[in-house]
Design a protein around this motif. Structure first.
Motif, PDB file in Angstrom:
ATOM      1  N   PRO A 187       0.820  -1.153   0.060  1.00  0.00           N
ATOM      2  CA  PRO A 187       0.166   0.051   0.050  1.00  0.00           C
ATOM      3  C   PRO A 187       0.876   1.303   0.133  1.00  0.00           C
ATOM      4  CG  PRO A 187       0.079  -1.002   2.199  1.00  0.00           C
ATOM      5  CD  PRO A 187       0.786  -1.846   1.293  1.00  0.00           C
ATOM      6  N   VAL A 188       2.099   1.155  -0.713  1.00  0.00           N
ATOM      7  CA  VAL A 188       2.890   2.386  -0.556  1.00  0.00           C
ATOM      8  C   VAL A 188       3.490   2.512  -1.975  1.00  0.00           C
ATOM      9  CG1 VAL A 188       5.400   3.238   0.131  1.00  0.00           C
ATOM     10  CG2 VAL A 188       3.853   2.087   1.771  1.00  0.00           C
ATOM     11  N   GLY A 189       3.589   3.637  -2.495  1.00  0.00           N
ATOM     12  CA  GLY A 189       3.897   3.634  -3.894  1.00  0.00           C
ATOM     13  C   GLY A 189       5.560   3.461  -3.955  1.00  0.00           C
ATOM     14  N   ILE A 190       5.886   2.873  -4.979  1.00  0.00           N
ATOM     15  CA  ILE A 190       7.331   2.543  -5.185  1.00  0.00           C
ATOM     16  C   ILE A 190       7.716   3.158  -6.606  1.00  0.00           C
ATOM     17  CG2 ILE A 190       9.323   1.030  -5.120  1.00  0.00           C
ATOM     18  CD1 ILE A 190       7.653  -0.685  -3.147  1.00  0.00           C
ATOM     19  N   CYS A 191       8.688   3.795  -6.785  1.00  0.00           N
ATOM     20  CA  CYS A 191       9.226   4.245  -8.034  1.00  0.00           C
ATOM     21  C   CYS A 191      10.646   4.281  -7.841  1.00  0.00           C
ATOM     22  CB  CYS A 191       8.164   5.915  -8.403  1.00  0.00           C
ATOM     23  SG  CYS A 191       9.267   6.484  -9.981  1.00  0.00           S
ATOM     24  N   PHE A 235      11.284   1.279 -12.519  1.00  0.00           N
ATOM     25  CA  PHE A 235      10.326   0.352 -11.953  1.00  0.00           C
ATOM     26  C   PHE A 235       9.105   1.149 -11.175  1.00  0.00           C
ATOM     27  CE2 PHE A 235       8.445  -1.690  -8.189  1.00  0.00           C
ATOM     28  CZ  PHE A 235       7.746  -3.122  -8.940  1.00  0.00           C
ATOM     29  N   LEU A 236       8.030   0.725 -11.349  1.00  0.00           N
ATOM     30  CA  LEU A 236       6.694   1.274 -10.888  1.00  0.00           C
ATOM     31  C   LEU A 236       5.990  -0.001 -10.335  1.00  0.00           C
ATOM     32  CD1 LEU A 236       5.329   4.232 -13.381  1.00  0.00           C
ATOM     33  CD2 LEU A 236       6.694   4.423 -11.328  1.00  0.00           C
ATOM     34  N   ASN A 237       5.472   0.376  -8.901  1.00  0.00           N
ATOM     35  CA  ASN A 237       4.680  -0.818  -8.395  1.00  0.00           C
ATOM     36  C   ASN A 237       3.204  -0.378  -8.793  1.00  0.00           C
ATOM     37  OD1 ASN A 237       3.998   0.974  -6.620  1.00  0.00           O
ATOM     38  ND2 ASN A 237       4.214  -0.132  -4.844  1.00  0.00           N
ATOM     39  N   ASP A 238       2.280  -1.373  -8.429  1.00  0.00           N
ATOM     40  CA  ASP A 238       0.780  -1.186  -9.001  1.00  0.00           C
ATOM     41  C   ASP A 238       0.469   0.122  -8.168  1.00  0.00           C
ATOM     42  OD1 ASP A 238       1.184  -3.432  -9.906  1.00  0.00           O
ATOM     43  OD2 ASP A 238       0.189  -4.558  -8.549  1.00  0.00           O
ATOM     44  N   PHE A 247       9.682   6.168  -2.383  1.00  0.00           N
ATOM     45  CA  PHE A 247       8.188   5.709  -1.763  1.00  0.00           C
ATOM     46  C   PHE A 247       7.401   6.583  -1.340  1.00  0.00           C
ATOM     47  CE2 PHE A 247      11.631   2.948   0.396  1.00  0.00           C
ATOM     48  CZ  PHE A 247      11.171   1.817  -0.217  1.00  0.00           C
ATOM     49  N   LEU A 248       6.093   6.488  -1.736  1.00  0.00           N
ATOM     50  CA  LEU A 248       5.031   7.522  -1.841  1.00  0.00           C
ATOM     51  C   LEU A 248       3.894   6.841  -0.784  1.00  0.00           C
ATOM     52  CD1 LEU A 248       4.481  10.138  -3.121  1.00  0.00           C
ATOM     53  CD2 LEU A 248       2.827   9.104  -4.413  1.00  0.00           C
ATOM     54  N   GLN A 249       3.586   7.471   0.127  1.00  0.00           N
ATOM     55  CA  GLN A 249       2.498   7.232   0.953  1.00  0.00           C
ATOM     56  C   GLN A 249       1.337   8.150   1.075  1.00  0.00           C
ATOM     57  OE1 GLN A 249       4.511   7.579   4.703  1.00  0.00           O
ATOM     58  NE2 GLN A 249       2.899   6.139   5.923  1.00  0.00           N
ATOM     59  N   ASP A 250       0.227   7.535   0.789  1.00  0.00           N
ATOM     60  CA  ASP A 250      -0.947   8.293   0.880  1.00  0.00           C
ATOM     61  C   ASP A 250      -1.632   8.351   2.111  1.00  0.00           C
ATOM     62  OD1 ASP A 250      -3.753   9.100   0.568  1.00  0.00           O
ATOM     63  OD2 ASP A 250      -4.491   7.462  -0.415  1.00  0.00           O
ATOM     64  N   VAL A 251      -1.491   9.785   2.607  1.00  0.00           N
ATOM     65  CA  VAL A 251      -1.899  10.164   4.020  1.00  0.00           C
ATOM     66  C   VAL A 251      -3.161  11.108   3.875  1.00  0.00           C
ATOM     67  CG1 VAL A 251       0.493  10.266   5.093  1.00  0.00           C
ATOM     68  CG2 VAL A 251      -0.031  12.274   3.829  1.00  0.00           C
ATOM     69  N   HIS A 299       0.586  17.815  -2.780  1.00  0.00           N
ATOM     70  CA  HIS A 299       0.325  16.650  -3.994  1.00  0.00           C
ATOM     71  C   HIS A 299       1.653  16.854  -4.993  1.00  0.00           C
ATOM     72  CE1 HIS A 299      -3.430  17.556  -2.150  1.00  0.00           C
ATOM     73  NE2 HIS A 299      -3.662  18.861  -2.637  1.00  0.00           N
ATOM     74  N   ILE A 300       2.633  15.740  -4.607  1.00  0.00           N
ATOM     75  CA  ILE A 300       3.662  15.740  -5.622  1.00  0.00           C
ATOM     76  C   ILE A 300       3.254  14.995  -6.789  1.00  0.00           C
ATOM     77  CG2 ILE A 300       6.156  15.059  -5.913  1.00  0.00           C
ATOM     78  CD1 ILE A 300       6.234  14.915  -2.800  1.00  0.00           C
ATOM     79  N   PHE A 301       2.782  13.887  -6.742  1.00  0.00           N
ATOM     80  CA  PHE A 301       2.245  13.260  -7.937  1.00  0.00           C
ATOM     81  C   PHE A 301       0.674  13.675  -8.141  1.00  0.00           C
ATOM     82  CE2 PHE A 301       5.922  11.131  -6.375  1.00  0.00           C
ATOM     83  CZ  PHE A 301       6.636  10.792  -7.630  1.00  0.00           C
ATOM     84  N   PRO A 302       0.262  13.721  -9.291  1.00  0.00           N
ATOM     85  CA  PRO A 302      -1.200  14.363  -9.579  1.00  0.00           C
ATOM     86  C   PRO A 302      -2.166  13.006  -9.463  1.00  0.00           C
ATOM     87  CG  PRO A 302       0.076  13.983 -11.625  1.00  0.00           C
ATOM     88  CD  PRO A 302       1.032  13.553 -10.616  1.00  0.00           C
ATOM     89  N   PHE A 303      -2.131  12.392  -8.196  1.00  0.00           N
ATOM     90  CA  PHE A 303      -3.018  11.222  -8.075  1.00  0.00           C
ATOM     91  C   PHE A 303      -4.280  11.764  -7.428  1.00  0.00           C
ATOM     92  CE2 PHE A 303       0.888   8.596  -7.672  1.00  0.00           C
ATOM     93  CZ  PHE A 303       0.830   8.363  -9.095  1.00  0.00           C
ATOM     94  N   LYS A 304      -5.554  11.001  -7.597  1.00  0.00           N
ATOM     95  CA  LYS A 304      -6.649  11.518  -7.323  1.00  0.00           C
ATOM     96  C   LYS A 304      -6.915  11.035  -5.531  1.00  0.00           C
ATOM     97  CE  LYS A 304      -9.206  12.659 -10.771  1.00  0.00           C
ATOM     98  NZ  LYS A 304      -8.464  12.416 -11.953  1.00  0.00           N
ATOM     99  N   SER A 305      -7.724  11.381  -5.055  1.00  0.00           N
ATOM    100  CA  SER A 305      -7.993  11.167  -3.750  1.00  0.00           C
ATOM    101  C   SER A 305      -8.318   9.684  -3.489  1.00  0.00           C
ATOM    102  CB  SER A 305      -9.052  12.027  -3.105  1.00  0.00           C
ATOM    103  OG  SER A 305      -9.803  11.160  -2.196  1.00  0.00           O
ATOM    104  N   SER A 306      -7.842   9.091  -2.581  1.00  0.00           N
ATOM    105  CA  SER A 306      -8.319   7.640  -2.286  1.00  0.00           C
ATOM    106  C   SER A 306      -9.749   7.611  -2.160  1.00  0.00           C
ATOM    107  CB  SER A 306      -7.493   7.108  -1.103  1.00  0.00           C
ATOM    108  OG  SER A 306      -7.322   7.902  -0.101  1.00  0.00           O
ATOM    109  N   ARG A 307     -10.376   8.647  -1.881  1.00  0.00           N
ATOM    110  CA  ARG A 307     -11.896   8.450  -1.482  1.00  0.00           C
ATOM    111  C   ARG A 307     -12.499   9.270  -2.611  1.00  0.00           C
ATOM    112  NH1 ARG A 307     -11.729   9.617   4.790  1.00  0.00           N
ATOM    113  NH2 ARG A 307     -10.749  11.387   4.163  1.00  0.00           N
TER     114      ARG A 307
END
Lengths: 421, 194
Positions: free
Chosen positions: A10-14, A24-27, A118-122, A80-88
């Motif tokens: 549950p952590v972003g890996i790049c 490499f990028l993880n899921d 490592f990217l953590q969704d907080v 917001h470093i990476f342009p990812f949508k909210s997890s909700r």
């Protein structure tokens, strides 16, 4: 197994190489990327895939390669470093993911030096934290408002106490004035009688002195000695002026008492016709007893101005302004009151040649509790009370002043028809 | 167990030398990254109580404070006191564009602390062959976090000051070790000293 594990973390890996190209990028990353990038990301520069914060990412990755030491980024500074949508996406109020990032140096036999992001969704933590902060801010504001209110209440209370004091002082003054009037009455009457008696006595003595020459020598010497030893000539000269001065003194006492009485017994029974010129005269007399330094002048145009007003409030207002004017003069100076009236309005100008008001505080002089007097000597209520009273009369009050030259307070009151009220 | 911490003279000298080398490496790293000269003070090593630590940290006005914990063979925290003055120049060396936003300033401070603390720790760990991992740095305010209620009696602190030549900027880094880590550290030093 490890590959699966890394994929499902549950952590972003790049992972990027020294040329900032993605290895490499993880899921976690892939799931959140635009679909057209999903299959085709290897060996692409990270700045191409994530151009939004490219400069920042390059800088941090460089620092990791140079220092061989982890670098961190916290959502509070850079959410917001990476342009990812909210997890909700459905229930959350936030639209973008809040992220904590850590970049660590790693190595692989194939690629050599690498940097792993490592990217953590907080988002949940961050929004909770933000909500808490807003809450505490709101609480703080509320608290401050309450403090202000408490202060206002305190002030209102002291204002009430002051008003109460004034009222009881007024009553006391009225009572004393009444009490003083009685003795003044009989002392004045007695003095008048005493003056008549004195005149009679003096004329008796004069006749006796005149007739002394016609009596025998023994009697003549006796009378002359008697008159001389009692300084008759001096008595005769002094007595009348002494009595006259005393009578004048009493008249002054009576005037002061009368003024005090008229001013203090305020028939607070609402609106009535008031003789403004008369009131100003009384007021000046009262103020000049306490503040003796200034010279007071009053001019009324026309000579008698009567206005329909609430005398209590208006008198208090004018009195406060007059006292301020008198207090502003500490050596020599003039306090002048100009009253002019026409059919529509009445203008009262209170002019003093006193210390004046500094420009930066002139806007505040009508504010409640604003005072330039030392603590304990002024409550800062005088002009604000005046302002309120004038407002109640649908009038305006304004001030212009020059430090060191003096101040002019101008009150304009519309003439109100008693019938309309 | 005695609550005081003592180092003998040899241990202290050795540690001082190790710190010197680590701090030098840290300064070098930073200098390399921002391409400017950096001066370091001689490291000070002492044992402190919580209130002593508080006054050690809370000495400067107009400063920012960060803390960062580390785990591994030795555990503890690194605190950094970053001067407000000269920060803009340093930020521009780190490629931040003026005018700095509040976040830019905070990020600069956190990054500086991380670089210096990380380099110091890495230097120390390498020389002593200890494994350590540094966690994320955070800002804190010592005024709010009075140290009086902390549940330790003594801690070993190592303090060093960095100055950047170009500006009035300076920064103090304070290393604090807990008791167990101190024992581990002194044992390792004793081994090295033979």
């Amino acid at each position: 197994m490890f590959q699966q594990l890394v994929g499902k973390l549950p952590v972003g890996i790049c992972v990027v190489d020294e040329n900032y190209n993605i290895v490499f990028l993880n899921d976690f990353f892939i799931d959140r990327m635009e679909s057209d990038h999903r299959s085709d990301y290897t060996d692409k520069p990270i700045s191409e895939l994530f151009p939004e914060q490219a400069k920042f990412l390059r800088r941090r990755i460089k620092s990791v390669f140079v220092l061989q030491h982890p670098s961190f980024s916290y959502w509070e500074q850079r959410p917001h470093i990476f342009p990812f949508k909210s997890s909700r996406p459905i229930t959350g109020e936030e639209t973008q993911m809040y992220q904590n990032m850590e970049i660590v140096p790693i190595t692989s036999p194939e690629h050599g030096k690498l940097a792993c992001i490592f990217l953590q969704d907080v988002t949940a933590q961050a929004s909770y934290f933000i909500a808490q902060q807003e809450l505490s801010l709101a609480l703080k504001r509320e608290h401050e408002e309450q403090l202000k209110l408490i202060k206002k209440l305190d002030s209102a209370q002291s204002q009430l106490i002051q008003a109460e004091k004034m009222a009881s002082t007024g009553q006391l003054a009225a009572g004393i004035a009444h009490e003083i009037n009685n003795p003044i009455g009989f002392v004045t009457a007695n003095l008048n009688t005493l003056k008549d008696y004195t005149e009679s006595l003096i004329s008796i003595c004069e006749s006796v002195a005149e007739k002394a020459a016609q009596t025998d020598e023994k009697c003549q010497i006796f009378i002359n000695d008697l008159l001389e030893s009692n300084h008759f000539e001096l008595l005769k000269e002094d007595m009348t002026p002494l009595l006259n001065e005393s009578r004048e003194g009493l008249e002054r006492v009576r005037d002061i008492v009368e003024n005090l009485k008229r001013f203090a017994i305020e028939e607070s029974s609402g609106w009535q016709l008031m003789d403004l010129s008369e009131t100003m005269l009384q007021m000046i007399e009262l103020v000049s007893v306490q503040y003796k330094i200034p010279t007071y002048k009053l001019s009324c145009q026309p000579e008698c101005v009567k206005i329909f007003c609430e005398p209590g409030g208006l008198k208090q207002a004018l009195m406060n302004m007059l006292i301020n004017a008198a207090q502003s003069i500490d050596k020599k100076g003039i306090v002048k009151v100009n009253v002019t009236a026409n059919e529509q309005s009445v203008q009262i100008k209170i002019i003093d040649s006193g210390s004046g008001i500094e420009e930066h505080i002139i806007k505040k002089v009508f504010d409640p509790f604003f005072t330039t007097k030392p603590e304990g000597l002024g409550q800062g209520l005088g002009l604000s009370v005046a302002y309120t009273a004038i407002e109640k009369h649908q009038g305006t009050i304004s001030v212009s002043s020059k430090p060191g030259v003096g101040s002019v307070f101008e009150v304009n009151l519309p003439v109100i028809d008693p019938e309309e009220e | 167990m005695s609550s005081t911490i003592s180092l003998n003279e040899d241990q202290r000298d050795a540690l001082q030398e190790l710190m010197n080398i680590s701090m030098g490496q840290a300064a070098n790293s930073l200098a390399h990254l921002i391409e400017t000269k950096i001066g370091i003070s001689i490291p000070k090593i002492s044992a402190v109580t919580p209130s002593e630590l508080f006054s050690l940290i809370n000495r400067s006005e107009n400063a920012y404070y960060t803390r960062q914990s580390f785990l591994g063979d030795i555990q503890g925290e690194v605190m950094a006191v970053v001067s407000e003055s000269g920060l803009t120049e340093v930020a521009s060396l780190l490629e931040y564009e003026a005018p700095l936003s509040k976040s830019d300033v905070e990020e600069t401070i956190l990054e500086l602390s991380n670089i210096l603390a990380g380099a110091c720790l890495a230097g120390l760990s390498n020389q002593l062959q200890l494994a350590t991992n540094l966690n994320m740095p955070t800002l804190f305010s010592p005024n709010k976090a009075s140290f009086v209620e902390l549940n330790w009696q003594h801690s070993l602190v190592m303090e060093v000051q960095f100055d950047i030549e170009l500006s009035s900027f300076s920064m103090r880094v304070v290393f604090c070790l807990d008791r167990t880590s101190l024992i581990k550290l002194t044992d390792t030093i004793d081994e090295l000293l033979g």
